[in-house]
Design an enzyme around this catalytic site. Structure first.
Site: not given
Ligand code: AGP
Length: 615
Positions: A2, A495, A27, A101-102, A511, A75, A610, A488, A492
């Site tokens: 949020c 997502e 966000r 927010n929370g 395996h 959110w 985010k 990683e 990428k």
């Molecule tokens: C990565 O591209 C994502 N946005 C997500 O995995 C992110 O790295 C994860 O939520 C951790 O966020 P932070 O580094 O703000 O703690």
């Protein structure tokens, strides 16, 4: 997560709040709403959809004047995304209005209690429960809003960043936080409240970051008051002078924030080095490490806790720390660590890695580690974030705002900072000779220019992306320092393009995953010329014999993999422990171009936020 924006001052609140909510869109959210005091009453408008939809909805409304108001992007956590569940929420009397927010974890019990007292509820949200709890407290003791909020918040369990208006005292906004970020912008006879500084940075660079269990009572034409929620004690907060400027936030000519942030990495890493990597003096200097050197050197083990991409950076750090400083390192998903009753003692060091500094699981993991006596070191990007303040010490990556949901420059600046930490500890422990130490400093210093070279493969990567944008499955393989980069790279792609992808240690292919390989399967292999090069070449041959489509990430000048792969992307030579900083670049670009070709929402992928500030 949020987004919250509030304004009280002498300008048009509606336009400031709408613009501020747009700055917080990164966000992640599903609905938006606003509450404005127009001199007569509190006008509320809210909608499932984007801020633009809200703007359109209120364009023809008459009662959007005034210089006091609050706005919200939601959110969903409790209650599906729809107009009714959007914020702001009225209390039953419609005297109070709240945005939040929370998560209020004990909202169900409070709701039942309020129902027993005759309250009714229109939404499925915990937020509506909170505003009615505040109203109930206010009525029970004819309290002013600030006092009622303070009493009510002492009855809730969970996380909140809230802003509340009261029609009976409309020239005041009460804000409070526990677990979710909230900043106060201090202007000239005007005040802003926001989830971060981006909504008010163009009006003022003076910011107050509320700490957990703190609240602010912001009044028109008066000095704000700051109180501790637990004790109701007044206090004078620290006002930070921010260097963030609005231009940094804009996309600066790139189509997406993500692309801008990929290309910002050379500069971001230089900013991470600044004042710390002193090659000419043969030094790495980080106050957070210097002040706590013994704790690191005497640590029984280092546990790294993080989520997502930050967890991948932690995995790279494990290889670097153990190789250079010979300190045992374990890397844990924060979400697992916090619940699995881990063995943590006062002989442990815990490093928490988080770009946003607000990830709930990582914050909870830190609190658990501290309860067990561990020394906690935070590696964050957002100054003043909750994790950076919860940790005993720490270091900021100084990558600048990372707006794209897919983390890129945060990843490489985290690795750069962790590599500096490992080198400093290796020097202190004597596990690295002086000449190797100095050679490593020089290698670090050349990384930004080598990333510039790696970025020149953008056109080639875009062509490769065109060949594989319709694939339904990808496999990413890497060994040693580059195994975490394979993970990683897969994340990428997943997502932002929504294509399934898996990262694996290359040797693990036989395996199981090798069963997946056929002529429709693109396999990205990080096959740089280091330790296990010959072994990874044989992995490439195994894939080739099964007709897999091979995209090789190779050291410039490579011929062996080049002869086998369908495509190769060359990256400059560097020290093996720093190669993740270069091998990740083509993988970031590959996922970006495939997502753009598939016309996905690159900066705000579906279902993602985010910063995951709730469990
Ligand atoms: C990565 O591209 C994502 N946005 C997500 O995995 C992110 O790295 C994860 O939520 C951790 O966020 P932070 O580094 O703000 O703690």
């Amino acid at each position: 997560m949020c987004g919250i924006v509030g304004y009280i001052g002498h300008r048009d609140a509606c336009s400031i709040i709408i613009k501020g909510l747009k700055r917080l869109e990164y966000r992640g959210y599903d609905s938006a709403g606003i509450a404005l005091y127009d001199g007569k009453g509190i006008y509320v408008s809210k909608i499932k959809g984007k801020v633009n939809d809200l703007e359109e909805k209120i364009a023809s409304d008459k009662n959007t004047n005034g210089s006091i108001g609050i706005g919200h992007t939601r959110w969903a956590t409790h209650g599906v995304p729809n107009d009714i569940n959007s914020h702001p929420h009225y209390s039953n009397s419609r005297n109070l209005v709240i945005i939040h927010n929370g998560i209020i974890e004990n909202y169900a019990a409070i709701k039942q209690e309020l129902i027993n007292r005759g309250y009714t509820f229109h939404s499925d949200t915990d937020t509506e429960v909170l505003v009615n709890l505040i109203e109930d407290v206010q009525k029970s003791g004819s309290y002013m809003l600030g006092k009622a909020v303070q009493i009510a918040l002492n009855q809730v369990v969970g996380a909140y960043a809230i802003a509340v208006l009261d029609i009976k005292k409309p020239n005041e906004i009460v804000a409070a936080r526990l677990g979710s970020p909230l900043a106060v912008g201090v202007g000239k006879d005007e005040f802003f409240i926001a989830s971060d500084a981006s909504p008010f940075i163009e009006y003022t660079s003076n910011a107050i970051y509320l700490e957990d269990e703190e609240m602010a009572i912001i009044r028109q034409h008066k000095e704000p008051r700051f109180r501790k929620i637990k004790t109701d004690l007044l206090f004078t907060p620290y006002v930070q002078k921010l260097k963030l400027n609005i231009e940094e936030i804009e996309k600066r000519g790139y189509e997406h924030f993500m692309l801008k942030e990929i290309f910002e990495q050379p500069q971001a890493i230089k900013d991470t080095y600044r004042g710390r990597l002193l090659v000419h003096n043969g030094l790495v200097k980080m106050s957070g490490i210097e002040d706590n050197l013994e704790k690191f050197l005497n640590a029984q083990k280092i546990t790294i806790v993080a989520c997502g991409t930050s967890w991948h950076a932690g995995l790279v750090a494990e290889y670097i720390f153990e190789n250079l400083a010979r300190i045992p390192v374990e890397v844990e998903y924060a979400s697992e660590f916090r619940y699995r009753n881990p063995i943590v003692t006062n002989k442990d060091v815990v490093i928490a890695i988080s770009q946003s500094g607000e990830t709930a699981d990582t914050l909870a993991a830190i609190k658990l580690a501290k309860e067990n006596g561990a020394f906690v070191f935070g590696v964050c990007n957002v100054v003043g974030s909750s994790i950076s303040r919860e940790a005993h010490a720490g270091a900021y990556t100084h990558a600048g705002p990372e707006i794209g949901v897919a983390s890129t420059k945060a990843f490489t600046t985290q690795i750069s900072l962790l590599a500096m930490m490992a080198l400093r500890l290796a020097k202190a422990k004597g596990t690295l000779s002086t000449s190797d130490f100095k050679r490593s400093l020089v290698a670090l210093e050349t990384i930004p220019s080598k990333i510039e070279i790696a970025l020149k493969s953008d056109g080639l990567v875009k062509e490769i992306a065109e060949n594989y944008k319709d694939a339904t499955n990808f496999l990413y393989l890497g060994r040693g320092f580059n195994f975490p980069v394979a993970l990683e790279g897969a994340l990428k792609l997943k997502e932002i393009s929504y294509i399934h992808a898996e990262g694996y240690p290359a040797a693990e292919m036989k395996h199981g995953p090798i069963a997946l390989i056929d002529e429709n399967m693109p396999i990205v292999v990080i096959a740089t010329k280091y330790g296990h090069y010959e072994k990874i070449v044989s992995n490439v041959q195994e894939i080739k014999s099964r007709k897999g489509k091979i995209i090789g990430i190779v050291t410039e000048g490579d011929t062996q993999v080049k002869a086998l792969a369908d495509h190769v992307i060359e990256i400059p030579e560097t020290s093996e422990f720093l190669s993740p900083l270069l091998t990740t670049i083509p993988l970031q670009l590959l996922s970006y171009h495939i997502a753009v070709l598939l016309e996905k929402n690159v900066d705000q992928p579906r279902n993602l936020a985010k910063s995951v500030t709730v469990e």
